[in-house]
Write an enzyme that holds these catalytic residues in place. Structure first.
Site, PDB file in Angstrom:
ATOM      1  CB  SER A  26      -0.880   0.015   1.248  1.00 38.31           C
ATOM      2  OG  SER A  26      -1.473   1.288   1.400  1.00 38.31           O
TER       3      SER A  26
ATOM      4  CE1 TYR B 185      -3.874  -2.333   4.788  1.00 33.64           C
ATOM      5  CE2 TYR B 185      -3.468  -0.025   4.278  1.00 33.64           C
ATOM      6  CZ  TYR B 185      -3.767  -1.312   3.859  1.00 33.64           C
ATOM      7  OH  TYR B 185      -3.934  -1.571   2.523  1.00 33.64           O
ATOM      8  CB  ALA B 186       1.043   2.533   7.896  1.00 35.13           C
ATOM      9  CB  ALA B 187       3.334  -0.808  11.349  1.00 35.77           C
ATOM     10  CB  SER B 188       0.795  -4.742   8.645  1.00 41.75           C
ATOM     11  OG  SER B 188      -0.103  -4.140   7.717  1.00 41.75           O
ATOM     12  CE  LYS B 189      -1.316  -4.014   2.971  1.00 41.56           C
ATOM     13  NZ  LYS B 189      -1.505  -5.188   2.116  1.00 41.56           N
TER      14      LYS B 189
ATOM     15  CB  THR C 206     -11.769  -3.381  -3.254  1.00 43.43           C
ATOM     16  OG1 THR C 206     -11.238  -2.775  -2.065  1.00 43.43           O
ATOM     17  CG2 THR C 206     -10.745  -3.316  -4.370  1.00 43.43           C
TER      18      THR C 206
HETATM   19  N1  LIG Z   1      -8.699  -1.227  -1.609  1.00 49.43           N
HETATM   20  C1  LIG Z   1      -7.740  -0.349  -1.392  1.00 49.43           C
HETATM   21  O1  LIG Z   1      -7.977   0.880  -1.384  1.00 49.43           O
HETATM   22  C2  LIG Z   1      -6.325  -0.819  -1.183  1.00 49.43           C
HETATM   23  C3  LIG Z   1      -5.302   0.134  -1.267  1.00 49.43           C
HETATM   24  C4  LIG Z   1      -3.996  -0.268  -1.078  1.00 49.43           C
HETATM   25  C5  LIG Z   1      -3.701  -1.596  -0.808  1.00 49.43           C
HETATM   26  N2  LIG Z   1      -4.719  -2.499  -0.721  1.00 49.43           N
HETATM   27  C6  LIG Z   1      -4.349  -3.888  -0.399  1.00 49.43           C
HETATM   28  O2  LIG Z   1      -4.796  -4.733  -1.421  1.00 49.43           O
HETATM   29  C7  LIG Z   1      -5.060  -6.034  -0.884  1.00 49.43           C
HETATM   30  C8  LIG Z   1      -6.448  -6.457  -1.313  1.00 49.43           C
HETATM   31  O3  LIG Z   1      -7.376  -5.527  -0.750  1.00 49.43           O
HETATM   32  P1  LIG Z   1      -8.849  -5.348  -1.330  1.00 49.43           P
HETATM   33  O4  LIG Z   1      -9.105  -3.906  -1.398  1.00 49.43           O
HETATM   34  O5  LIG Z   1      -9.012  -6.227  -2.515  1.00 49.43           O
HETATM   35  O6  LIG Z   1      -9.652  -5.908  -0.068  1.00 49.43           O
HETATM   36  P2  LIG Z   1     -10.887  -6.914   0.040  1.00 49.43           P
HETATM   37  O7  LIG Z   1     -11.835  -6.713  -1.074  1.00 49.43           O
HETATM   38  O8  LIG Z   1     -11.366  -6.754   1.431  1.00 49.43           O
HETATM   39  O9  LIG Z   1     -10.201  -8.348  -0.135  1.00 49.43           O
HETATM   40  C9  LIG Z   1      -9.348  -8.847   0.847  1.00 49.43           C
HETATM   41  C10 LIG Z   1      -9.053 -10.303   0.550  1.00 49.43           C
HETATM   42  O10 LIG Z   1      -8.203 -10.792   1.594  1.00 49.43           O
HETATM   43  C11 LIG Z   1      -8.741 -12.005   2.070  1.00 49.43           C
HETATM   44  N3  LIG Z   1      -8.432 -12.185   3.480  1.00 49.43           N
HETATM   45  C12 LIG Z   1      -8.642 -11.301   4.498  1.00 49.43           C
HETATM   46  N4  LIG Z   1      -8.296 -11.877   5.661  1.00 49.43           N
HETATM   47  C13 LIG Z   1      -7.860 -13.130   5.372  1.00 49.43           C
HETATM   48  C14 LIG Z   1      -7.393 -14.211   6.159  1.00 49.43           C
HETATM   49  N5  LIG Z   1      -7.319 -14.144   7.498  1.00 49.43           N
HETATM   50  N6  LIG Z   1      -7.031 -15.357   5.531  1.00 49.43           N
HETATM   51  C15 LIG Z   1      -7.148 -15.472   4.190  1.00 49.43           C
HETATM   52  N7  LIG Z   1      -7.567 -14.477   3.386  1.00 49.43           N
HETATM   53  C16 LIG Z   1      -7.937 -13.326   3.986  1.00 49.43           C
HETATM   54  C17 LIG Z   1     -10.241 -11.898   1.856  1.00 49.43           C
HETATM   55  O11 LIG Z   1     -10.813 -13.191   1.713  1.00 49.43           O
HETATM   56  P3  LIG Z   1     -11.728 -13.934   2.811  1.00 49.43           P
HETATM   57  O12 LIG Z   1     -12.483 -12.896   3.569  1.00 49.43           O
HETATM   58  O13 LIG Z   1     -12.591 -14.842   2.001  1.00 49.43           O
HETATM   59  O14 LIG Z   1     -10.763 -14.696   3.648  1.00 49.43           O
HETATM   60  C18 LIG Z   1     -10.293 -11.176   0.519  1.00 49.43           C
HETATM   61  O15 LIG Z   1     -10.213 -12.090  -0.532  1.00 49.43           O
HETATM   62  C19 LIG Z   1      -4.927  -5.911   0.635  1.00 49.43           C
HETATM   63  O16 LIG Z   1      -3.673  -6.390   1.040  1.00 49.43           O
HETATM   64  C20 LIG Z   1      -5.004  -4.416   0.862  1.00 49.43           C
HETATM   65  O17 LIG Z   1      -4.310  -4.023   2.007  1.00 49.43           O
HETATM   66  C21 LIG Z   1      -6.011  -2.148  -0.912  1.00 49.43           C
END
Ligand SMILES: NC(=O)c1ccc[n+]([C@@H]2O[C@H](COP(=O)([O-])OP(=O)(O)OC[C@H]3O[C@@H](n4cnc5c(N)ncnc54)[C@H](OP(=O)(O)O)[C@@H]3O)[C@@H](O)[C@H]2O)c1
Length: 247
Positions: free
Chosen positions: A140, A153-157, A187
């Site tokens: 991120s 969140y930021a620290a994890s990333k 998303t």
């Molecule tokens: N959307 C944004 O604005 C944004 C911006 C920057 C970075 N990101 C990063 O992009 C990645 C995807 O985010 P997204 O926006 O697509 O979010 P999302 O729609 O909430 O999807 C998150 C995915 O992670 C899975 N997940 C969550 N906890 C889990 C666990 N304990 N075990 C296995 N799977 C798990 C969920 O599946 P299940 O619930 O089925 O397990 C889901 O498929 C993340 O790492 C997020 O930090 C997102």
């Protein structure tokens, strides 16, 4: 972009958002097969059947760091050989440090970063990876910037970023490993953040001058990093932040 016909990619976090969109793009538009990993079995099983190709679903909760190697064992048993992995599993809790929730912070570290370290271990010890496979982690932009209520969140990333670097170094010559640092992407996670924030639309307009990013745009960058077109790129971070860092 070259076709991915005959290639197989594992997508972790495939049940929604960026992971789901990437799986759809890789199968429908580029002819790949996918191994879908997430907790919600019914969604990934349905997607594996719905998307074209020879797809497979593995239910896994990345809070369980002890058995991530089993995912690779299952691939070996199923004779699935991977040309790449997209690590898109993640959670994004919102709280200020003054309200730090240790348990939630630990869970965030586990899912967003420590599980990726175990994925790296799995890859480096597994016989189910094709030589020259490419691994893409979804980090991120907040891993390199300071925002509000996103310390965990930021620290994890930021931790994930360093695992990407070390993984790339240990895999050098065999596999490539890179990270994408997105800004706000449309998303389910984004919708969740919207619910928990005030004045959300105005903040988004200010912070992301080019607008909220459609997941499809991230999928195209993922596909590039998985492809041979990026064969000289490893250990790198790619920002797609909609102008966030120019603020
Ligand atoms: N959307 C944004 O604005 C944004 C911006 C920057 C970075 N990101 C990063 O992009 C990645 C995807 O985010 P997204 O926006 O697509 O979010 P999302 O729609 O909430 O999807 C998150 C995915 O992670 C899975 N997940 C969550 N906890 C889990 C666990 N304990 N075990 C296995 N799977 C798990 C969920 O599946 P299940 O619930 O089925 O397990 C889901 O498929 C993340 O790492 C997020 O930090 C997102």
């Amino acid at each position: 972009m070259s076709s991915f016909s005959g290639k197989t990619f594992m997508i972790a976090g495939a049940s929604s958002g960026i992971g789901r969109n990437a799986a759809e793009f890789l199968t429908r538009s580029l002819g790949a097969n996918v191994v879908l990993v997430a907790r919600r079995t019914s969604i990934i099983t349905d997607l594996a059947k719905t998307f074209p190709g020879d797809n497979y679903a593995i239910t896994y909760d990345f809070l369980d760091l002890e058995h991530i190697g089993d995912i690779f064992t299952e691939c070996e048993q199923q004779k699935i050989y991977l040309d790449g992995i997209v690590y898109s599993a993640g959670i994004a809790p919102l709280y200020a440090l003054k309200d730090n929730d240790t348990e939630r912070t630990m869970d965030t570290m586990k899912i967003n970063a420590l599980a990726f370290a175990e994925i790296a271990k799995g890859v480096l010890n597994s016989s189910c990876m094709h030589e020259q496979a490419s691994i893409v982690a979804i980090s991120s932009i907040v891993s390199i910037a300071v925002t509000n209520r996103q310390s965990a969140y930021a620290a994890s990333k930021a931790m994930l970023n360093m695992y990407v670097k070390y993984f790339a170094k240990e895999a050098l010559g065999k596999y490539r490993v890179n990270a994408i640092l997105p800004g706000a992407v449309e998303t389910e996670m984004y919708q969740e953040l919207r619910k928990q924030s005030t004045d959300f639309e105005n903040k988004m307009k200010r912070n992301y001058p080019l607008g909220v990013i459609p997941a499809e745009k991230i999928s195209k960058l993922i596909a590039y990093l998985l492809s041979e077109d990026s064969s000289y790129i490893t250990g790198s971070f790619f920002q797609m932040d909609s102008g966030f860092l120019l603020n």
